[in-house]
Design a protein around this motif. Structure first.
Motif, short mmCIF file in Angstrom:
data_model
loop_
_atom_site.label_atom_id
_atom_site.label_comp_id
_atom_site.label_asym_id
_atom_site.label_seq_id
_atom_site.Cartn_x
_atom_site.Cartn_y
_atom_site.Cartn_z
N ALA A 153 24.88 -143.66 65.88
CA ALA A 153 25.93 -143.12 65.01
C ALA A 153 25.33 -142.36 63.83
O ALA A 153 25.79 -141.26 63.50
N ASN A 154 24.28 -142.89 63.22
CA ASN A 154 23.66 -142.23 62.08
C ASN A 154 22.94 -140.95 62.48
O ASN A 154 22.89 -139.98 61.71
N GLN A 155 22.36 -140.92 63.68
CA GLN A 155 21.73 -139.69 64.15
C GLN A 155 22.77 -138.58 64.33
O GLN A 155 22.54 -137.43 63.91
N ILE A 156 23.89 -138.93 64.93
CA ILE A 156 24.97 -137.95 65.11
C ILE A 156 25.51 -137.50 63.75
O ILE A 156 25.76 -136.32 63.52
N LEU A 157 25.69 -138.46 62.85
CA LEU A 157 26.24 -138.14 61.52
C LEU A 157 25.30 -137.25 60.73
O LEU A 157 25.76 -136.37 59.99
N SER A 158 23.99 -137.46 60.85
CA SER A 158 23.03 -136.62 60.14
C SER A 158 23.15 -135.16 60.58
O SER A 158 23.15 -134.24 59.75
N ILE A 159 23.25 -134.96 61.88
CA ILE A 159 23.40 -133.60 62.41
C ILE A 159 24.74 -133.01 61.98
O ILE A 159 24.82 -131.85 61.55
N LEU A 160 25.79 -133.81 62.07
CA LEU A 160 27.14 -133.34 61.74
C LEU A 160 27.24 -132.94 60.27
O LEU A 160 27.75 -131.85 59.95
N THR A 161 26.77 -133.79 59.36
CA THR A 161 26.89 -133.50 57.94
C THR A 161 26.04 -132.29 57.54
O THR A 161 26.49 -131.44 56.76
N ALA A 162 24.84 -132.18 58.11
CA ALA A 162 23.99 -131.03 57.79
C ALA A 162 24.62 -129.72 58.28
O ALA A 162 24.63 -128.71 57.56
N ALA A 163 25.16 -129.75 59.50
CA ALA A 163 25.77 -128.54 60.06
C ALA A 163 27.02 -128.14 59.27
O ALA A 163 27.21 -126.95 58.95
N LEU A 164 27.85 -129.12 58.95
CA LEU A 164 29.07 -128.82 58.19
C LEU A 164 28.73 -128.31 56.79
O LEU A 164 29.39 -127.40 56.28
N ALA A 165 27.72 -128.91 56.16
CA ALA A 165 27.32 -128.48 54.82
C ALA A 165 26.85 -127.03 54.83
O ALA A 165 27.21 -126.23 53.96
N MET A 166 26.05 -126.68 55.83
CA MET A 166 25.54 -125.32 55.91
C MET A 166 26.67 -124.33 56.19
O MET A 166 26.80 -123.29 55.53
#
Length: 247
Positions: free
Chosen positions: A163-176
């Motif tokens: 879950a944290n691996q997916i969330l790390s990718i998701l938050t970074a992509a959304l932030a960018m």
């Protein structure tokens, strides 16, 4: 409801007594604003400073990390073991994911609000004096949405690590893509079009409009979007959660 209240109370205390999470929730936004604000200071004007820009975007970026807090508070190994008796006690299954969302929301709202106040005092960031309450509501609306998303990821993948691996990718992509790290126009017209559809970008746009244009027209639709999204994601988490899988 008394049992639910006691579970929420216990989960909130678990978060409030974790010094590393407190340190992260306070220092993460402060360091981001300080470093990026300083490095890009010459690229912005006197009226709209780099600290003003990153003060808003990185506080919203930090709110997205509420998903990581809720995932950790939901399925961190030592917390899972402490909650075994709750799973096997005669309570409703939905108490557990609901409690994790509420506890995370309370914890992150408290410390991110403190971080925003410190940023304002240190860097003179404008958060909109006339519309401060509405801007704060949008911030905590985003906080609630991502608190729910973190729990949902755990219910789907049944693992804190995944879950944290997916969330790390998701938050970074959304932030960018939302322009939190740098103005999205720098990436070209295609990415600008994508950004317009993202709820995170809509929140940032609504906040900037309220601060600099005193335009509150976007507040209600954007806040409603965050609230409805939170309710739907929490509802899906409750449907997917199974106590035996939590063990």
């Amino acid at each position: 409801m008394y049992r639910l209240f006691r579970i929420i109370q216990r989960d909130t205390i678990n978060l409030l007594t974790n010094s590393m999470w407190i340190f992260f929730s306070l220092m993460f936004p402060l360091l981001l604003v300080a470093i990026l604000g300083f490095l890009t200071e010459g690229l912005y004007g006197d009226y709209f400073t780099s600290y003003d820009y990153y003060g808003v975007t990185f506080m919203l970026f930090s709110a997205m990390y509420a998903a990581t807090f809720s995932a950790n508070s939901f399925m961190e190994e030592k917390i899972k073991q402490a909650n075994l008796r709750i799973v096997y006690s005669p309570i409703r299954n939905w108490f557990i994911p609901f409690s994790k969302v509420v506890a995370t929301f309370i914890f992150t709202t408290i410390f991110y609000t403190i971080a925003a106040v410190i940023c304002h005092l240190l860097f003179h960031i404008r958060f909109g004096s006339e519309n401060l309450l509405q801007i704060w509501l949008l911030f905590i609306g985003m906080n609630l949405l991502f608190s729910c998303i973190g729990v949902l990821m755990c219910c789907i993948f049944k693992s804190e690590g995944v879950a944290n691996q997916i969330l790390s990718i998701l938050t970074a992509a959304l932030a960018m893509l939302s322009g939190f790290i740098f103005p999205i126009a720098n990436l070209g017209e295609t990415f600008v079009k994508i950004s317009r559809w993202l709820p995170t970008a809509k929140v940032a746009q609504a906040v900037f409009e309220m601060i600099y244009d005193q335009n509150t027209a976007s507040f209600f639709p954007v806040f409603s979007l965050l609230l409805i999204g939170s309710i739907l994601i929490l509802g899906l988490s409750i449907i997917l959660f199974r106590g035996e899988e939590y063990v």
